[in-house]
Structure formats: structure tokens, C-alpha cells
Design a protein around this motif. Sequence first.
Motif, PDB file in Angstrom:
ATOM      1  N   ARG A 196      34.873 -41.029 -24.317  1.00 18.28           N
ATOM      2  CA  ARG A 196      35.413 -39.893 -25.084  1.00 18.28           C
ATOM      3  C   ARG A 196      34.586 -39.635 -26.340  1.00 18.28           C
ATOM      4  O   ARG A 196      34.411 -38.491 -26.756  1.00 18.28           O
ATOM      5  N   TYR A 215      40.551 -33.396 -38.212  1.00 20.55           N
ATOM      6  CA  TYR A 215      41.515 -34.196 -38.966  1.00 20.55           C
ATOM      7  C   TYR A 215      41.916 -33.583 -40.307  1.00 20.55           C
ATOM      8  O   TYR A 215      42.806 -34.104 -40.975  1.00 20.55           O
ATOM      9  N   SER A 262      45.285 -32.319 -39.181  1.00 19.78           N
ATOM     10  CA  SER A 262      46.200 -33.460 -39.081  1.00 19.78           C
ATOM     11  C   SER A 262      46.597 -33.985 -40.454  1.00 19.78           C
ATOM     12  O   SER A 262      47.755 -34.326 -40.700  1.00 19.78           O
ATOM     13  N   GLU A 297      50.903 -31.815 -30.549  1.00 21.40           N
ATOM     14  CA  GLU A 297      50.807 -33.275 -30.699  1.00 21.40           C
ATOM     15  C   GLU A 297      51.172 -33.640 -32.123  1.00 21.40           C
ATOM     16  O   GLU A 297      51.297 -32.766 -32.987  1.00 21.40           O
ATOM     17  N   SER A 333      50.257 -35.786 -35.753  1.00 19.59           N
ATOM     18  CA  SER A 333      49.000 -35.759 -36.519  1.00 19.59           C
ATOM     19  C   SER A 333      47.980 -36.759 -35.980  1.00 19.59           C
ATOM     20  O   SER A 333      46.782 -36.561 -36.105  1.00 19.59           O
ATOM     21  N   GLY A 334      48.481 -37.841 -35.342  1.00 22.13           N
ATOM     22  CA  GLY A 334      47.550 -38.822 -34.766  1.00 22.13           C
ATOM     23  C   GLY A 334      48.116 -39.494 -33.538  1.00 22.13           C
ATOM     24  O   GLY A 334      47.860 -40.682 -33.298  1.00 22.13           O
ATOM     25  N   ALA A 335      48.883 -38.750 -32.749  1.00 23.09           N
ATOM     26  CA  ALA A 335      49.515 -39.350 -31.558  1.00 23.09           C
ATOM     27  C   ALA A 335      50.056 -38.241 -30.654  1.00 23.09           C
ATOM     28  O   ALA A 335      50.107 -37.074 -31.066  1.00 23.09           O
ATOM     29  N   CYS A 336      50.455 -38.603 -29.445  1.00 26.76           N
ATOM     30  CA  CYS A 336      51.021 -37.623 -28.511  1.00 26.76           C
ATOM     31  C   CYS A 336      52.537 -37.755 -28.447  1.00 26.76           C
ATOM     32  O   CYS A 336      53.096 -38.793 -28.787  1.00 26.76           O
ATOM     33  N   LEU A 377      44.470 -33.606 -28.075  1.00 29.25           N
ATOM     34  CA  LEU A 377      43.452 -34.543 -27.609  1.00 29.25           C
ATOM     35  C   LEU A 377      43.859 -35.031 -26.215  1.00 29.25           C
ATOM     36  O   LEU A 377      45.050 -35.098 -25.914  1.00 29.25           O
ATOM     37  N   SER A 434      44.700 -37.778 -24.598  1.00 31.07           N
ATOM     38  CA  SER A 434      45.035 -39.108 -25.120  1.00 31.07           C
ATOM     39  C   SER A 434      44.960 -40.193 -24.054  1.00 31.07           C
ATOM     40  O   SER A 434      45.505 -40.056 -22.952  1.00 31.07           O
ATOM     41  N   ILE A 435      44.327 -41.267 -24.418  1.00 35.02           N
ATOM     42  CA  ILE A 435      44.165 -42.408 -23.504  1.00 35.02           C
ATOM     43  C   ILE A 435      45.489 -43.165 -23.364  1.00 35.02           C
ATOM     44  O   ILE A 435      45.857 -43.599 -22.275  1.00 35.02           O
ATOM     45  N   GLN A 463      48.512 -41.874 -23.760  1.00 31.01           N
ATOM     46  CA  GLN A 463      49.435 -41.013 -23.008  1.00 31.01           C
ATOM     47  C   GLN A 463      49.232 -41.245 -21.509  1.00 31.01           C
ATOM     48  O   GLN A 463      50.199 -41.410 -20.760  1.00 31.01           O
ATOM     49  N   THR A 475      52.911 -41.681 -28.654  1.00 29.65           N
ATOM     50  CA  THR A 475      51.957 -42.639 -28.097  1.00 29.65           C
ATOM     51  C   THR A 475      50.577 -42.395 -28.708  1.00 29.65           C
ATOM     52  O   THR A 475      50.187 -41.260 -28.937  1.00 29.65           O
ATOM     53  N   GLY A 476      49.865 -43.477 -28.933  1.00 28.65           N
ATOM     54  CA  GLY A 476      48.501 -43.383 -29.428  1.00 28.65           C
ATOM     55  C   GLY A 476      47.949 -44.793 -29.539  1.00 28.65           C
ATOM     56  O   GLY A 476      48.722 -45.756 -29.586  1.00 28.65           O
ATOM     57  N   THR A 477      46.655 -44.907 -29.600  1.00 25.99           N
ATOM     58  CA  THR A 477      46.054 -46.241 -29.717  1.00 25.99           C
ATOM     59  C   THR A 477      46.595 -46.956 -30.950  1.00 25.99           C
ATOM     60  O   THR A 477      46.944 -48.130 -30.896  1.00 25.99           O
TER      61      THR A 477
HETATM   62  C1  LIG Z   1      45.265 -36.067 -33.025  1.00 33.22           C
HETATM   63  C2  LIG Z   1      45.510 -37.187 -32.084  1.00 33.22           C
HETATM   64  N1  LIG Z   1      46.217 -36.966 -30.961  1.00 33.22           N
HETATM   65  C3  LIG Z   1      46.462 -37.959 -30.082  1.00 33.22           C
HETATM   66  C4  LIG Z   1      46.014 -39.241 -30.301  1.00 33.22           C
HETATM   67  C5  LIG Z   1      46.269 -40.310 -29.307  1.00 33.22           C
HETATM   68  O1  LIG Z   1      45.096 -40.562 -28.589  1.00 33.22           O
HETATM   69  P1  LIG Z   1      44.800 -41.996 -27.945  1.00 33.22           P
HETATM   70  O2  LIG Z   1      46.001 -42.354 -27.151  1.00 33.22           O
HETATM   71  O3  LIG Z   1      43.625 -41.757 -27.075  1.00 33.22           O
HETATM   72  O4  LIG Z   1      44.560 -42.919 -29.056  1.00 33.22           O
HETATM   73  C6  LIG Z   1      45.281 -39.518 -31.449  1.00 33.22           C
HETATM   74  C7  LIG Z   1      44.770 -40.868 -31.726  1.00 33.22           C
HETATM   75  O5  LIG Z   1      43.660 -41.149 -31.487  1.00 33.22           O
HETATM   76  C8  LIG Z   1      45.008 -38.470 -32.358  1.00 33.22           C
HETATM   77  O6  LIG Z   1      44.313 -38.699 -33.479  1.00 33.22           O
END
Ligand SMILES: Cc1ncc(COP(=O)(O)O)c(C=O)c1O
Length: 306
Positions: A59, A164, A167, A193, A195-198, A216, A218-219, A221, A254-256
Motif C-alpha cells: 500500500r 491527514y 483527518s 471513515e 479520522s484514522g480508522a474504518c 482508505l 483498510s487492511i 477492515q 477498525t484500524g492498525t
Molecule cells: C484515514 C484512515 N482510515 C482507515 C485506516 C485504517 O487502515 P488500516 O486498517 O489499513 O490501518 C487508517 C489507519 O491507517 C486511516 O488513517
Amino acid sequence: MEKAKYIWMDGELTPWDEAKVHLLTHTLHYGNGAIEGTKAYKTEDGRCAIFKLNEHTQRLLNSSKMTLLNVPFTLEELNRAQVELLQKNELFEGAYIRPLVYLGYGVMGLYHKDAPVHVGIASWKWGAYLGEEGLKRGIRLKIASMSRTPNTSGMGKAKAVANYLNSQMAKYEAVEAGYDEALLLDDQGYVAEASGACFFMVRNGQLISPPNDNSLESITQATVIDLAKDLGLEVVRRRITREEIYIADEAFLTGTAAEVTPIREVDARIIGKGGRGEITQRLQEAYFDTVSGKNEKYIKHLTYIN
Ligand SMILES: Cc1ncc(COP(=O)(O)O)c(C=O)c1O
């Protein structure tokens, strides 16, 4: 932030405090860069492994291609660099990994074709992004006043540095208003989504997450959807409007970094019973089992560093 020993910079392991850039670094001024956020976990056999390393590095390369950055390293080189960095930093208890592709010093002005492309990778110990308490009790979410940058004016599928700002504005607004995290709608009013997750919700036993039309890819997700199917849950990808969230039985992010974080409240409406829902808890447990190597089916996604 807890310092580690080294930061990988263009192939060199540089001491943490010496990993510096020039003030006229192009990305600092115009925001064209690409990042990743990858995580390594201690595994049940006492070792440590990076989860879905290949997917994250791919990615990073995809985001860079979208935003016209020619990365001077291959996927394999970047994968090896991340493994070596964790080893040299002795981060065997788990770590967060932050690769950054950026334009360096030498060219000013927007046309960036001749600006040098650099890659840096940092790693450090980082606990639960939305707090340990949030993982157990759930967080409070605010729908942001700003919409997510529309596809007509952004590179939404790129994990681009510039994305970002959107976000960050949403997150700041939410936290200042006393919430934990922001949820952004798209320019049509459908859930994009956080700001940093799904976003996921549960209604009438169905697990629902919006398509990645305005988010994004999302991995996490994708991982959670696989795990939900393994648990026999029905998974639906469709658009979601804000009022539907308010009456959801359960909801989570969900998010890393966010992992699987329950949502207990959205805009002053209590979600379900106001804590971690039953399906959310099952998926959260399944996720932590997977990243820590307890789920045989997904061991293939673990890159052991020791
Ligand atoms: C804006 C945004 N959406 C979604 C995600 C979730 O993505 P992932 O599950 O690949 O970490 C993230 C985190 O990286 C993100 O910053």
C-alpha cells in the motif's frame, strides 16, 4: 513517545536523534508524501511478528504511485528494512512501524518531478491508540462538521500525508468537544471513515461497513471481515447514513492502530447498551488472536522477526 535506538533512512540505520531533515524538505511545504502504519505483536510462542507486512508495504508503494512519487526501493527491500529495524531496535515485545516516503531538499515550487524521493522508517513502542480503557469500555464518537475530502478533489485511496489535514481537523474538533474520535461523512452525507480508522456497525445481527468509495482501503477492515465470515456472521458492504448509526445495536472502529475499538456513544446517543457489544467483543478477541499467532489459518500473514 518512547525513543528507539535507530531510524532507517534511505538504507542506513541512523541513531534516533540524528534522523533529521532540512527545513526546505519539499514534503514539509506542500504535503506530498506517503505513510504507512504497521504493527508488530508479541506472539503466543514468545516471539514477535509483523502483521500483514507485505500488504502494508504494497500500500505504501501504491500510495506513492498515486501521488507521483518514484520510490527508490523495492517491496522486498522495504520489507527487509522493517524486519531489520525491529531487530536492531530490539523491539521484541511488539512495536508500531511508521514508514514515510517523502520529497527532500533541492527543489522548491509545486512541480516536484526533480525533487529527490527519500524513504525513512521509524519504529517504537506504542500502546492502544484509543486507550486500553477504550478497547474495553468503548469510545465516544463525534460526527465531524467537515466532510471527508471528496474523490473529485483528492487522492482518497492513498495514505498520503496531505490527506491527514482533513483527518487532523476532524480529530481536533472532536477531542476539543469532549469526544475521543471523529467520524467523517462524505460530501453526500454517507459514512466515509473515522479520522484514522474504518467504521462498522451491527444491526439486526448483520455486520455492516461502508464500501471503500470514500476511504482508505483498510487492511484491518479486510481482516475483520474475514474473521466475521469465519464466525458465521453476515457481512454487508453498503452506504450508511448518520441517523442509522444512532440506532445501531453495536458499533466499532477498525484500524492498525485502533485495532477493534468499540463505540459506546455517537453525538450524545448511546449505542446499544452503551459499552462493548457482544459481536464486537467476539471480533476483538478474534483479531487479537490472529495478530498474536493463535489463529492457524492466518499465520501466513505474520512475518516473524526472531
Ligand atoms: C484515514 C484512515 N482510515 C482507515 C485506516 C485504517 O487502515 P488500516 O486498517 O489499513 O490501518 C487508517 C489507519 O491507517 C486511516 O488513517
